[in-house]
Design a protein around this motif. Structure first.
Motif, PDB file in Angstrom:
ATOM      1  N   GLY A  38     -28.635  49.347 -21.772  1.00  0.00           N
ATOM      2  CA  GLY A  38     -28.501  49.360 -23.224  1.00  0.00           C
ATOM      3  C   GLY A  38     -29.717  48.767 -23.901  1.00  0.00           C
ATOM      4  N   TRP A  39     -29.893  49.101 -25.179  1.00  0.00           N
ATOM      5  CA  TRP A  39     -31.084  48.621 -25.899  1.00  0.00           C
ATOM      6  C   TRP A  39     -31.120  47.101 -26.018  1.00  0.00           C
ATOM      7  N   GLY A  42     -32.649  45.897 -23.056  1.00  0.00           N
ATOM      8  CA  GLY A  42     -34.050  46.279 -23.168  1.00  0.00           C
ATOM      9  C   GLY A  42     -34.855  45.271 -23.970  1.00  0.00           C
ATOM     10  N   ILE A  43     -34.255  44.773 -25.057  1.00  0.00           N
ATOM     11  CA  ILE A  43     -34.933  43.759 -25.878  1.00  0.00           C
ATOM     12  C   ILE A  43     -35.178  42.491 -25.066  1.00  0.00           C
ATOM     13  N   ILE A  44     -34.167  42.089 -24.273  1.00  0.00           N
ATOM     14  CA  ILE A  44     -34.309  40.889 -23.436  1.00  0.00           C
ATOM     15  C   ILE A  44     -35.439  41.066 -22.421  1.00  0.00           C
ATOM     16  N   LEU A 120     -36.844  53.826 -28.772  1.00  0.00           N
ATOM     17  CA  LEU A 120     -36.190  55.119 -28.552  1.00  0.00           C
ATOM     18  C   LEU A 120     -34.714  54.933 -28.218  1.00  0.00           C
ATOM     19  N   GLN A 121     -34.422  53.913 -27.398  1.00  0.00           N
ATOM     20  CA  GLN A 121     -33.032  53.626 -27.040  1.00  0.00           C
ATOM     21  C   GLN A 121     -32.217  53.206 -28.262  1.00  0.00           C
ATOM     22  N   ILE A 122     -32.818  52.375 -29.110  1.00  0.00           N
ATOM     23  CA  ILE A 122     -32.125  51.929 -30.325  1.00  0.00           C
ATOM     24  C   ILE A 122     -31.842  53.123 -31.235  1.00  0.00           C
ATOM     25  N   SER A 123     -32.844  53.956 -31.405  1.00  0.00           N
ATOM     26  CA  SER A 123     -32.703  55.126 -32.291  1.00  0.00           C
ATOM     27  C   SER A 123     -31.609  56.072 -31.800  1.00  0.00           C
ATOM     28  N   LEU A 124     -31.605  56.344 -30.503  1.00  0.00           N
ATOM     29  CA  LEU A 124     -30.592  57.237 -29.939  1.00  0.00           C
ATOM     30  C   LEU A 124     -29.206  56.596 -29.974  1.00  0.00           C
ATOM     31  N   GLY A 125     -29.178  55.263 -29.783  1.00  0.00           N
ATOM     32  CA  GLY A 125     -27.900  54.552 -29.802  1.00  0.00           C
ATOM     33  C   GLY A 125     -27.271  54.550 -31.184  1.00  0.00           C
ATOM     34  N   ILE A 126     -28.093  54.407 -32.199  1.00  0.00           N
ATOM     35  CA  ILE A 126     -27.596  54.403 -33.568  1.00  0.00           C
ATOM     36  C   ILE A 126     -27.283  55.817 -34.039  1.00  0.00           C
ATOM     37  N   GLY A 127     -28.039  56.781 -33.516  1.00  0.00           N
ATOM     38  CA  GLY A 127     -27.809  58.174 -33.885  1.00  0.00           C
ATOM     39  C   GLY A 127     -28.911  58.775 -34.725  1.00  0.00           C
ATOM     40  N   PHE A 128     -30.075  58.100 -34.769  1.00  0.00           N
ATOM     41  CA  PHE A 128     -31.210  58.638 -35.520  1.00  0.00           C
ATOM     42  C   PHE A 128     -31.897  59.734 -34.711  1.00  0.00           C
ATOM     43  N   ASP A 129     -32.416  60.717 -35.396  1.00  0.00           N
ATOM     44  CA  ASP A 129     -33.155  61.797 -34.740  1.00  0.00           C
ATOM     45  C   ASP A 129     -34.527  61.306 -34.308  1.00  0.00           C
ATOM     46  N   GLU A 130     -34.995  61.846 -33.179  1.00  0.00           N
ATOM     47  CA  GLU A 130     -36.318  61.467 -32.681  1.00  0.00           C
ATOM     48  C   GLU A 130     -37.398  61.971 -33.631  1.00  0.00           C
ATOM     49  N   GLY A 131     -38.288  61.065 -34.017  1.00  0.00           N
ATOM     50  CA  GLY A 131     -39.370  61.411 -34.939  1.00  0.00           C
ATOM     51  C   GLY A 131     -38.988  61.292 -36.398  1.00  0.00           C
ATOM     52  N   SER A 132     -37.784  60.798 -36.686  1.00  0.00           N
ATOM     53  CA  SER A 132     -37.340  60.647 -38.075  1.00  0.00           C
ATOM     54  C   SER A 132     -37.967  59.421 -38.709  1.00  0.00           C
ATOM     55  N   GLY A 133     -37.816  59.329 -40.038  1.00  0.00           N
ATOM     56  CA  GLY A 133     -38.363  58.175 -40.756  1.00  0.00           C
ATOM     57  C   GLY A 133     -37.685  56.882 -40.360  1.00  0.00           C
ATOM     58  N   SER A 134     -36.398  56.943 -40.041  1.00  0.00           N
ATOM     59  CA  SER A 134     -35.648  55.746 -39.629  1.00  0.00           C
ATOM     60  C   SER A 134     -36.173  55.209 -38.300  1.00  0.00           C
ATOM     61  N   GLN A 135     -36.461  56.132 -37.379  1.00  0.00           N
ATOM     62  CA  GLN A 135     -37.014  55.714 -36.089  1.00  0.00           C
ATOM     63  C   GLN A 135     -38.399  55.095 -36.274  1.00  0.00           C
TER      64      GLN A 135
END
Length: 202
Positions: A38-39, A42-44, A120-135
């Motif tokens: 999990g992300w 990953g942070i740890i 990338l893991q955080i973005s996918l976990g939250i549900g953001f699209d790859e390459g989006s402004g949120s990511q």
């Protein structure tokens, strides 16, 4: 003079080879650890990599700041790690080069790569699209935090290294002595006994 240049070239080539091997190992291990976790884990892992870089940076600076004299007094009293601490101080340039340039720089590069994976893991976990402004926003924030922790940690490490260089190098000497005794790994060259010159009597 030529012998001095030859030694410098050999040392530089040796450091380059060691850096290549360690960088590959760091990358493989970090990628393996980050794969499928999990992300939050990953942070740890990224923070641990940063701490490794900060710790070795502190060791390298402490080696250049430490004085050899206190360790001779400790060695006379049979203090554990004192002889190895003398070796560290005598080889401070090489020790600092390994700690700061090799381990420190590798940690910085690997932490950056690992941070990208975590983003990338955080973005996918939250549900953001790859390459989006949120990511992109998450990437900027997370990378900035890692950079701040790295620079701030190294600044604190330098302060501690300059102030407590003797204690830090003594602990490092004890660690090396332990590794040489129990793991049979020779890290530093033995202390060479200086030959006394005989004076000719007239």
């Amino acid at each position: 003079m030529k012998e001095h240049y030859k030694k410098s070239i050999r040392f530089s080539l040796g450091i380059a080879v060691i850096t290549f091997v360690l960088a590959a190992l760091f990358s493989i291990i970090s990628t393996f650890l980050l794969d499928g976790v999990g992300w939050y884990f990953g942070i740890i892992i990224v923070l641990c990599i940063v701490l490794v870089g900060v710790f070795f940076d502190m060791l390298g600076i402490a080696a250049t700041a430490a004085d050899e004299i206190p360790f001779h007094a400790m060695a006379a009293e049979k203090v554990s790690g004192a002889n190895h601490s003398i070796l560290i101080v005598r080889n401070a340039d090489r020790f600092a080069s390994f700690c700061n340039d090799v381990i420190g720089d590798i940690s910085g590069i690997v932490s950056g790569t690992a941070a990208a994976i975590v983003v990338l893991q955080i973005s996918l976990g939250i549900g953001f699209d790859e390459g989006s402004g949120s990511q992109f926003t998450i990437s900027v924030i997370f990378t900035s935090i890692i950079a701040a922790l790295t620079v701030g940690g190294k600044a604190l490490g330098k302060f501690l290294a300059m102030r407590f260089s003797t204690k830090i190098i003594l602990y490092a000497g004890r660690m090396i002595a332990f590794m040489e005794k129990h793991l049979h790994i020779t890290i530093l060259p033995p202390i060479k006994k200086q030959k006394r010159k005989k004076t000719l009597r007239r």
